[in-house]
Design a protein around this motif. Structure first.
Motif, mmCIF file in Angstrom:
data_model
loop_
_atom_site.group_PDB
_atom_site.id
_atom_site.type_symbol
_atom_site.label_atom_id
_atom_site.label_comp_id
_atom_site.label_asym_id
_atom_site.label_seq_id
_atom_site.Cartn_x
_atom_site.Cartn_y
_atom_site.Cartn_z
ATOM 1 N N GLY A 273 40.905 43.274 45.359
ATOM 2 C CA GLY A 273 39.936 42.670 46.265
ATOM 3 C C GLY A 273 38.783 43.622 46.511
ATOM 4 O O GLY A 273 38.198 44.180 45.567
ATOM 5 N N THR B 256 44.885 36.008 42.422
ATOM 6 C CA THR B 256 43.662 35.345 41.961
ATOM 7 C C THR B 256 42.692 36.328 41.336
ATOM 8 O O THR B 256 42.099 36.061 40.289
ATOM 9 C CB THR B 256 42.976 34.619 43.135
ATOM 10 O OG1 THR B 256 43.877 33.657 43.674
ATOM 11 C CG2 THR B 256 41.698 33.931 42.676
ATOM 12 N N ASN B 257 42.514 37.496 41.965
ATOM 13 C CA ASN B 257 41.477 38.441 41.525
ATOM 14 C C ASN B 257 41.993 39.620 40.721
ATOM 15 O O ASN B 257 41.204 40.441 40.260
ATOM 16 C CB ASN B 257 40.708 38.964 42.751
ATOM 17 C CG ASN B 257 39.939 37.855 43.444
ATOM 18 O OD1 ASN B 257 39.380 36.978 42.802
ATOM 19 N ND2 ASN B 257 39.932 37.873 44.771
ATOM 20 N N GLY C 77 39.587 39.085 49.652
ATOM 21 C CA GLY C 77 39.672 39.151 48.201
ATOM 22 C C GLY C 77 41.080 39.410 47.691
ATOM 23 O O GLY C 77 41.300 39.498 46.483
#
Length: 249
Positions: A236, A212-213, A185
């Motif tokens: 993550g 991204t997260n 993540g």
């Protein structure tokens, strides 16, 4: 024959001699193995269409009687079980955050022949560059006081403390990160903790590096935030804590 059927068959051969005599009427290693399989299945968390995150650290709770009978053989059993769990996970599309570990503890309330399993997905952590002095492999103990003088603070990840010294450190899954965390993540270069010195003292902040997260600090999703002693950072599936080893004593 499925992967875990082969695991059970192999373990039956392993425990067929001395183990079978030792565990007759008690907790059986094959029973533990089967429960570990079910634990992976029940705790799998979807990451993408064909990937699921599963626990990699397991604790087996046993009665005092079963603990005394089982633990002398735990190293041999774990050496058989862990590789088979990896094979099973690969076949099912499961992903581990870090190395598989299996520990055993006494639960006095359990009757003979019964056991419990608790599990967690714990990211493997490695440090490079300035942060490497306190990686789990290089130095499992809290770092020496001489390395605390700049800020007196560390970032703790899965029980491993990493010093926060100027100019700071980068966090990510890739090889370019100062603090590498094996968490699917987390982006290859996810975030940076900045350690800024000025005439009035030292300040800390964290900034997202286009991950991204994203990042969450003290329960608030953010792109950038100031950090102080006690700040909690979630990226993550991993939680990090900014803390002072001096205050822990």
């Amino acid at each position: 024959m499925g992967v875990f059927d082969r695991v059970e068959k192999k373990l039956e051969n392993v425990v067929g001699g001395v183990f079978a005599r030792a565990f007759k009427g008690d907790v059986q290693p094959v029973e533990i193995t089967a429960r570990l399989q079910r634990e992976l299945d029940s705790e799998a968390r979807l990451l993408s269409r064909d990937r699921k995150l599963v626990p990699n650290e397991f604790t087996i709770g046993l009665s005092s009687h079963d603990y005394d009978r089982l633990t002398p053989y735990s190293k041999t059993l774990n050496a058989e079980i862990a590789p088979q769990l990896l094979n099973y996970a690969a076949e099912k599309g499961y992903i581990f955050n870090g190395p598989v570990s299996i520990d055993y503890k006494v639960e006095p309330s359990l009757p003979i022949g019964r056991f419990t399993i608790t599990s967690a997905a714990v990211a493997g952590v490695a440090a490079t560059g300035a942060a490497s002095t306190d990686s789990a492999m290089d130095d499992p103990e809290p770092f020496a006081p001489v390395r605390q003088r700049t800020t007196g603070l560390v970032v703790e990840v899965n029980g491993v403390r990493h010093p926060l010294t100027p100019p700071g450190l980068t966090i990510g899954r890739g090889t370019d990160a100062d603090l590498r965390i094996n968490d699917p993540g987390i982006s290859r270069l996810h975030a940076r903790i900045n350690v800024i010195q000025s005439g009035s003292g030292t300040s800390l902040n964290i900034e997202d590096l286009g991950s991204t997260n994203g990042i969450t600090v003290d329960g608030v999703r953010t792109r950038q935030a100031a950090l102080t002693n006690g700040s909690r950072i979630d990226i993550g599936n991993t939680t990090m804590l900014v803390t002072s080893p001096v205050s822990d004593v």
